[in-house]
Design an enzyme around this catalytic site. Structure first.
Site, mmCIF file in Angstrom:
data_model
loop_
_atom_site.group_PDB
_atom_site.id
_atom_site.type_symbol
_atom_site.label_atom_id
_atom_site.label_comp_id
_atom_site.label_asym_id
_atom_site.label_seq_id
_atom_site.Cartn_x
_atom_site.Cartn_y
_atom_site.Cartn_z
ATOM 1 N N HIS A 205 0.827 -1.203 0.000
ATOM 2 C CA HIS A 205 0.000 0.000 0.000
ATOM 3 C C HIS A 205 0.864 1.256 0.000
ATOM 4 C CE1 HIS A 205 -2.864 2.965 1.941
ATOM 5 N NE2 HIS A 205 -3.532 2.558 0.880
ATOM 6 N N HIS A 209 1.572 4.107 -3.307
ATOM 7 C CA HIS A 209 1.477 5.559 -3.229
ATOM 8 C C HIS A 209 2.796 6.243 -3.579
ATOM 9 C CE1 HIS A 209 -2.623 6.265 -1.887
ATOM 10 N NE2 HIS A 209 -2.521 5.189 -1.131
ATOM 11 N N HIS A 234 -7.945 -0.342 -4.822
ATOM 12 C CA HIS A 234 -8.633 -0.382 -3.530
ATOM 13 C C HIS A 234 -9.866 -1.283 -3.575
ATOM 14 C CE1 HIS A 234 -6.086 3.183 -2.826
ATOM 15 N NE2 HIS A 234 -6.159 2.821 -1.563
ATOM 16 N N GLU A 346 -9.924 10.922 -4.537
ATOM 17 C CA GLU A 346 -8.725 10.699 -3.706
ATOM 18 C C GLU A 346 -8.335 11.915 -2.858
ATOM 19 O OE1 GLU A 346 -4.378 8.664 -3.832
ATOM 20 O OE2 GLU A 346 -5.217 9.406 -5.687
ATOM 21 N N HIS A 361 -11.231 11.678 0.292
ATOM 22 C CA HIS A 361 -10.516 10.482 0.781
ATOM 23 C C HIS A 361 -9.518 10.849 1.873
ATOM 24 C CE1 HIS A 361 -6.791 7.988 0.439
ATOM 25 N NE2 HIS A 361 -7.652 7.015 0.643
ATOM 26 N N HIS A 365 -9.486 10.063 6.156
ATOM 27 C CA HIS A 365 -8.373 9.485 6.909
ATOM 28 C C HIS A 365 -7.963 10.405 8.057
ATOM 29 C CE1 HIS A 365 -6.942 5.790 4.822
ATOM 30 N NE2 HIS A 365 -7.651 6.278 3.825
ATOM 31 N N HIS A 401 -13.252 2.896 2.769
ATOM 32 C CA HIS A 401 -13.085 2.545 1.357
ATOM 33 C C HIS A 401 -14.291 1.786 0.817
ATOM 34 C CE1 HIS A 401 -9.162 4.081 0.162
ATOM 35 N NE2 HIS A 401 -8.866 3.996 1.451
#
Length: 689
Positions: A205, A209, A234, A346, A361, A365, A401
């Site tokens: 993951h 990124h 995802h 995102e 997104h 988080h 998600h």
């Protein structure tokens, strides 16, 4: 090439000064006196000479003009760094641009040597990694896994403390990390902690990124079908996680539909979040989200504003239209709409209107990551979900998600079902599908535990130079292969694309899943091109050749061991894994001791319609289905997830109803054994790209 290798040494013990010997050969960087931090200038070259005199290999760093670092230097070296923090993203983008802009590798080495002791180590490692992956003169370097650079993000703090206390006294063997170090099965969510906390999954993951940063120079961010890949990678994570949950008698992930509802899932990571030894913040069960206003982190997220932006995205999905920042209306069509929507959700710098649609997104988080201390009154930092390197460990990652995936699914389902002509490959029939595992009956997949060692020597500062490792227990599976019978009645040789998926058959209560439910649980296992001669063809494909995965050795190995010489081109090609892809040991769901029923699906589509005309000359073995090809277009012209990305026609009630002649299915069983088996690693690494 020596300069390239010197770059990699800068990831070694990142909190030690740059001139302290690094690597197995004790390489020391002889820097200009001006590169010393201000507090060391009075002692000048005496400090540098003291360390270089102990080194058997000294690299002389040339002096260059240093750009302004005032902004990124404002982040303390002892603070935690996260890409979900908007200010930290700006720092990272700034540093990445500087590193990529260096004219030569020697200039990059010089700038990196200057920044090494001034910039936050986690920010430094991220920006330098992105630059190395995207510069044409360094892109084939093997960046060390983040678990080697910052083991504190992957291994519990008690293991780090034990090493620090004991390693200087005497050499210590591998430190055993118990599987149940974060919770007990009294918490139902802990049943799948082995999956969420798996080293390879979390490294994947983070590395994804690195390859697909959402902020930075445009040439780094603007990759082919980047937003669509955010959606699909995802989505596959969710499908795989749900298979694990069903294997463990848990229901599928619930979606976070209402930001005002309490977060049921608790998480206590037992990890240190920074080089200062501060733990990631914990979250008890049933915490409610609040507005986050933390000037110290430059983080401000208001629930009401986020809800408004979510509604705007929902309206865009419903109308299939997006309002651009310049006032234009952009239609979200069946071809490129998913890519635009992915960049919006995102959100990357490619989003058409960040002011209007926000940063949904990343804000989600941050909201969860700071819910324990939203206004910083307790001086606490973020929790594991607010760091891309650790966010998948947190059970709350998946409801977030799941909601995002619902947006994508709603958009995809607004288009007509595929016509049979869009699914068929006229004249090609898949007559049989079987899975073969050694010493097992047909269509049986076998899983078990394996113990592996991970070297964390390069990530621990100011302690013994002797090798230090941890031993972890993780899921693994027996190597298997697919056998397909394919008849080509076209009358000439043709090329096809084989697409293989698996999905669960029943839910956690034993009820049979509908096709619509199975469609969202389809796990892509492999995708590859075959040449079909006229008549009958027997196609065999090994599981360790999967287009999804990177080899076991890419997750569990020391990059300094058995490194080939630079003149050995063939071994170098095999050695230089790029690191992006699903870990091979986690290809198969855990299954059950009594057997977990799943359906295997195989399809051969027309390669003439799948082909992307481009040259492919990669020195990397990557999981292309999740990561694409470096510097190339995504190697499949079809939509990601095809043929399950669209809602089927209303007459389709089961997977069998969906089949066309170029498809076939087989009922398979995944059997899990509690035994711990030694790993069988092939001596040669096969590069299939």
């Amino acid at each position: 090439m020596s300069s390239n290798r010197n770059l990699l040494l800068m990831f070694d013990r990142p909190t030690e000064p740059i001139y302290v010997p690094k690597g197995n050969q004790g390489t020391s960087f002889d820097i200009p006196q001006e590169y010393l931090r201000d507090e060391y200038q009075a002692q000048g070259m005496g400090i540098i000479n003291r360390w270089t005199s102990l080194s058997s290999n000294v690299v002389t760093v040339k002096k260059i003009a240093i750009p302004d670092l005032t902004v990124p230097e404002s982040l303390s070296r002892y603070e935690t760094f996260s890409l979900f923090n908007p200010t930290h993203r700006e720092y990272a983008a700034y540093m990445t641009k500087l590193f990529i802009g260096m004219r030569t590798v020697d200039d990059l080495v010089s700038l990196a040597a200057y920044c090494h002791d001034r910039i936050n180590p986690q920010l430094f490692a991220y920006a330098l990694s992105v630059a190395i992956l995207h510069r044409p003169d360094t892109k084939d370097l093997s960046i060390p896994a983040l678990s080697e650079i910052f083991p504190n993000k992957f291994f519990p703090s008690f293991a780090i403390r034990q090493v620090e206390v004991e390693s200087l006294i005497m050499p210590i063997g591998p430190i055993e990390i118990p599987m149940d170090h974060t919770a007990s099965d009294a918490d139902p969510e802990h049943r799948v902690a082995y999956w969420r906390e798996d080293l390879g999954i979390n490294v994947h993951h983070y590395h994804w990124h690195l390859v697909y940063p959402f902020e930075g120079p445009l040439e780094v961010v603007d990759k082919d079908r980047r937003g669509e890949l955010f959606y699909y990678m995802h989505r596959q994570i969710l499908a795989r996680y749900n298979a694990e949950r069903l294997s463990n008698k848990l229901g599928c992930v619930r979606s976070m539909k209402n930001l005002r509802d309490p977060i049921f899932e608790a998480y206590y990571s037992k990890l240190d979040s920074s080089i200062a030894g501060r733990g990631y913040a914990d979250r008890p069960t049933n915490v409610r989200l609040q507005d986050v206003d933390r000037p110290v982190d430059s983080t401000r997220v208001r629930l009401s504003e986020l809800e408004l932006r979510i509604k705007r995205v929902e309206d865009a999905v419903r109308t299939r239209q997006v309002l651009a920042s310049d006032g234009r209306v952009i239609d979200l069509d069946a071809c490129t709409g998913i890519d635009i929507l992915g960049n919006m959700l995102e959100a990357s710098i490619l989003t058409p209107n960040k002011d209007y649609y926000g940063d949904i997104h990343n804000d989600l988080h941050s909201l969860i990551g700071y819910c324990h201390d939203p206004d910083h009154r307790y001086l606490e930092s973020f929790s594991a979900i607010a760091d891309p390197a650790t966010s998948m460990r947190d059970p709350a990652f998946y409801p977030v998600h799941a909601w995002i995936d619902e947006m994508f699914t709603r958009f995809k389902d607004s288009f007509p079902a595929y016509a049979e002509s869009e699914l068929e490959f006229q004249g090609v029939h898949v007559t049989s599908l079987e899975i073969q595992t050694p010493e097992a009956d047909k269509n049986i997949l076998k899983t078990h535990w394996t113990k592996s060692r991970v070297d964390m020597t390069r990530g621990l500062a100011f302690i013994s130079r002797e090798p230090i490792s941890v031993q972890i227990q993780h899921l693994n599976h027996e190597t298997f292969h697919y056998e397909l019978g394919v008849r080509n009645n076209i009358g000439r040789e043709v090329e096809g694309t084989v697409r293989i998926f698996i999905c669960p058959v029943r839910d956690d209560l034993g009820h049979k899943l509908t096709f619509e439910q199975q469609r969202g649980l389809m796990i892509e296992m492999d995708k590859f091109t075959v040449t079909l001669k006229n008549g009958f063809n027997r196609i065999t494909r090994r599981s360790d050749e999967s287009s999804i995965t990177i080899p076991y050795e890419s997750t569990f190995r020391d990059l300094n061991e058995d490194r080939p010489s630079q003149t050995d081109a063939e071994r170098t090609l095999a050695f230089n894994f790029c690191g992006c892809g699903w870990p091979q040991h986690m290809l198969v769901p855990k299954g059950g001791v009594q057997g977990f029923p799943m359906m295997a699906f195989a399809m051969v589509s027309d390669y003439a319609l799948d082909r992307v005309d481009q040259s492919v000359n990669s020195t990397c073995r990557t999981g292309v289905s999740y990561c694409g090809l470096r510097d190339r277009k995504y190697p499949d012209a079809r939509p990601m997830g095809y043929p399950f990305d669209r809602k089927p026609k209303s007459s389709v009630k089961s997977l069998h109803d969906f089949l066309t002649p170029n498809m076939n299915v087989a009922l398979i069983t995944v059997k899990f054994s509690e035994v711990i088996k030694a790993l069988k690693v092939p001596k040669e690494i096969i590069v299939t790209n």
